[in-house]
Design a protein around this motif. Structure first.
Motif, PDB file in Angstrom:
ATOM      1  N   TRP A  34      16.043 -11.565  -9.398  1.00  0.00           N
ATOM      2  CA  TRP A  34      16.644 -10.937  -8.530  1.00  0.00           C
ATOM      3  C   TRP A  34      14.889 -10.793  -7.559  1.00  0.00           C
ATOM      4  O   TRP A  34      14.935 -10.099  -6.645  1.00  0.00           O
ATOM      5  CB  TRP A  34      15.535  -9.940  -9.233  1.00  0.00           C
ATOM      6  CG  TRP A  34      16.801  -9.651 -10.643  1.00  0.00           C
ATOM      7  CD1 TRP A  34      17.954 -10.800 -10.657  1.00  0.00           C
ATOM      8  CD2 TRP A  34      16.733  -8.840 -11.687  1.00  0.00           C
ATOM      9  NE1 TRP A  34      19.086  -9.811 -11.774  1.00  0.00           N
ATOM     10  CE2 TRP A  34      17.955  -8.655 -12.348  1.00  0.00           C
ATOM     11  CE3 TRP A  34      15.896  -7.330 -12.351  1.00  0.00           C
ATOM     12  CZ2 TRP A  34      18.587  -7.998 -13.487  1.00  0.00           C
ATOM     13  CZ3 TRP A  34      15.632  -7.084 -13.592  1.00  0.00           C
ATOM     14  CH2 TRP A  34      17.208  -7.204 -13.922  1.00  0.00           C
ATOM     15  N   THR A  35      13.699 -11.507  -7.987  1.00  0.00           N
ATOM     16  CA  THR A  35      12.525 -10.944  -6.324  1.00  0.00           C
ATOM     17  C   THR A  35      12.970 -11.767  -5.164  1.00  0.00           C
ATOM     18  O   THR A  35      12.787 -11.117  -4.667  1.00  0.00           O
ATOM     19  CB  THR A  35      11.667 -11.415  -7.225  1.00  0.00           C
ATOM     20  OG1 THR A  35      11.528 -10.556  -8.327  1.00  0.00           O
ATOM     21  CG2 THR A  35      10.054 -11.444  -6.074  1.00  0.00           C
ATOM     22  N   SER A  37      15.907 -12.341  -4.827  1.00  0.00           N
ATOM     23  CA  SER A  37      17.524 -12.325  -3.634  1.00  0.00           C
ATOM     24  C   SER A  37      16.473 -10.861  -3.448  1.00  0.00           C
ATOM     25  O   SER A  37      17.799 -10.455  -2.694  1.00  0.00           O
ATOM     26  CB  SER A  37      18.371 -12.453  -5.183  1.00  0.00           C
ATOM     27  OG  SER A  37      18.010 -11.229  -5.499  1.00  0.00           O
ATOM     28  N   GLY A  38      15.811  -9.805  -3.058  1.00  0.00           N
ATOM     29  CA  GLY A  38      15.738  -9.377  -3.159  1.00  0.00           C
ATOM     30  C   GLY A  38      16.029  -7.336  -3.971  1.00  0.00           C
ATOM     31  O   GLY A  38      15.856  -6.262  -2.923  1.00  0.00           O
ATOM     32  N   CYS A  40      14.672  -6.488  -6.811  1.00  0.00           N
ATOM     33  CA  CYS A  40      13.202  -6.122  -6.921  1.00  0.00           C
ATOM     34  C   CYS A  40      13.389  -5.181  -5.679  1.00  0.00           C
ATOM     35  O   CYS A  40      12.965  -3.853  -6.049  1.00  0.00           O
ATOM     36  CB  CYS A  40      12.305  -7.046  -7.500  1.00  0.00           C
ATOM     37  SG  CYS A  40      12.755  -7.441  -9.212  1.00  0.00           S
ATOM     38  N   GLU A  41      13.058  -5.512  -4.846  1.00  0.00           N
ATOM     39  CA  GLU A  41      12.202  -4.470  -3.356  1.00  0.00           C
ATOM     40  C   GLU A  41      13.514  -3.765  -3.672  1.00  0.00           C
ATOM     41  O   GLU A  41      12.757  -2.329  -3.339  1.00  0.00           O
ATOM     42  CB  GLU A  41      12.474  -5.367  -2.348  1.00  0.00           C
ATOM     43  CG  GLU A  41      12.210  -4.435  -1.295  1.00  0.00           C
ATOM     44  CD  GLU A  41      10.766  -4.129  -0.632  1.00  0.00           C
ATOM     45  OE1 GLU A  41      10.520  -2.946  -1.320  1.00  0.00           O
ATOM     46  OE2 GLU A  41       9.733  -5.281  -2.042  1.00  0.00           O
ATOM     47  N   SER A  42      14.575  -3.682  -3.602  1.00  0.00           N
ATOM     48  CA  SER A  42      15.578  -2.593  -3.317  1.00  0.00           C
ATOM     49  C   SER A  42      15.949  -1.575  -4.663  1.00  0.00           C
ATOM     50  O   SER A  42      15.743  -0.678  -3.966  1.00  0.00           O
ATOM     51  CB  SER A  42      17.064  -3.528  -3.406  1.00  0.00           C
ATOM     52  OG  SER A  42      18.015  -2.312  -3.473  1.00  0.00           O
ATOM     53  N   SER A  43      15.201  -1.679  -5.272  1.00  0.00           N
ATOM     54  CA  SER A  43      15.805  -1.325  -6.856  1.00  0.00           C
ATOM     55  C   SER A  43      14.079  -0.348  -6.546  1.00  0.00           C
ATOM     56  O   SER A  43      14.614   0.279  -6.968  1.00  0.00           O
ATOM     57  CB  SER A  43      14.918  -1.923  -7.998  1.00  0.00           C
ATOM     58  OG  SER A  43      17.024  -3.373  -8.170  1.00  0.00           O
ATOM     59  N   PHE A  44      13.243  -0.944  -6.158  1.00  0.00           N
ATOM     60  CA  PHE A  44      11.897   0.301  -6.365  1.00  0.00           C
ATOM     61  C   PHE A  44      12.004   0.507  -5.047  1.00  0.00           C
ATOM     62  O   PHE A  44      11.158   1.855  -5.507  1.00  0.00           O
ATOM     63  CB  PHE A  44      10.913  -1.038  -6.264  1.00  0.00           C
ATOM     64  CG  PHE A  44      10.229  -1.614  -7.458  1.00  0.00           C
ATOM     65  CD1 PHE A  44      10.368  -1.145  -8.775  1.00  0.00           C
ATOM     66  CD2 PHE A  44      10.022  -3.355  -7.959  1.00  0.00           C
ATOM     67  CE1 PHE A  44       9.812  -1.432  -9.532  1.00  0.00           C
ATOM     68  CE2 PHE A  44       9.742  -3.688  -8.369  1.00  0.00           C
ATOM     69  CZ  PHE A  44       9.541  -2.695 -10.079  1.00  0.00           C
ATOM     70  N   GLN A  45      12.689   0.536  -4.092  1.00  0.00           N
ATOM     71  CA  GLN A  45      12.074   1.709  -3.142  1.00  0.00           C
ATOM     72  C   GLN A  45      13.740   2.397  -3.174  1.00  0.00           C
ATOM     73  O   GLN A  45      12.923   3.865  -2.950  1.00  0.00           O
ATOM     74  CB  GLN A  45      13.111   0.761  -1.926  1.00  0.00           C
ATOM     75  CG  GLN A  45      12.647  -0.257  -0.993  1.00  0.00           C
ATOM     76  CD  GLN A  45      10.929   0.537  -0.469  1.00  0.00           C
ATOM     77  OE1 GLN A  45      11.141   0.908  -0.153  1.00  0.00           O
ATOM     78  NE2 GLN A  45       9.874  -0.272  -0.644  1.00  0.00           N
ATOM     79  N   ASN A  46      14.637   2.392  -3.674  1.00  0.00           N
ATOM     80  CA  ASN A  46      15.830   3.408  -4.530  1.00  0.00           C
ATOM     81  C   ASN A  46      14.494   4.381  -5.553  1.00  0.00           C
ATOM     82  O   ASN A  46      14.888   5.271  -5.185  1.00  0.00           O
ATOM     83  CB  ASN A  46      17.168   2.467  -5.528  1.00  0.00           C
ATOM     84  CG  ASN A  46      17.904   2.432  -4.109  1.00  0.00           C
ATOM     85  OD1 ASN A  46      17.659   2.522  -3.112  1.00  0.00           O
ATOM     86  ND2 ASN A  46      18.108   1.143  -4.051  1.00  0.00           N
ATOM     87  N   ARG A  48      11.823   4.702  -5.836  1.00  0.00           N
ATOM     88  CA  ARG A  48      10.745   5.343  -4.775  1.00  0.00           C
ATOM     89  C   ARG A  48      10.980   6.792  -3.609  1.00  0.00           C
ATOM     90  O   ARG A  48      10.620   7.593  -3.327  1.00  0.00           O
ATOM     91  CB  ARG A  48       9.696   4.006  -3.606  1.00  0.00           C
ATOM     92  CG  ARG A  48       8.019   5.261  -3.451  1.00  0.00           C
ATOM     93  CD  ARG A  48       8.012   3.781  -2.450  1.00  0.00           C
ATOM     94  NE  ARG A  48       7.961   4.060  -1.270  1.00  0.00           N
ATOM     95  CZ  ARG A  48       7.768   3.458  -0.310  1.00  0.00           C
ATOM     96  NH1 ARG A  48       7.119   2.311  -0.790  1.00  0.00           N
ATOM     97  NH2 ARG A  48       8.157   3.374   0.980  1.00  0.00           N
TER      98      ARG A  48
END
Length: 50
Positions: A34-35, A37-38, A40-46, A48
């Motif tokens: 997940w990290t 492929s992006g 995790c970043e997308s999930s944390f941005q959502n 936030r």
């Protein structure tokens, strides 16, 4: 996501992950994919932006 939050909160190594999220090796591999492929970043941005 529970496993990631648990690890961040406790600062424990992966092998100390409780059994509820599953085998620590499986969870680690999933989070790594997940990290990379992006996801995790997308999930944390959502989260936030809420």
């Amino acid at each position: 996501m529970d496993a990631i939050l648990w690890l961040a909160r406790t600062a424990s190594p992966w092998r100390d992950l409780p059994p509820e999220p599953g085998n620590w090796r499986t969870v680690h591999c999933r989070v790594r994919r997940w990290t990379l492929s992006g996801v995790c970043e997308s999930s944390f941005q959502n989260v936030r932006s809420c």
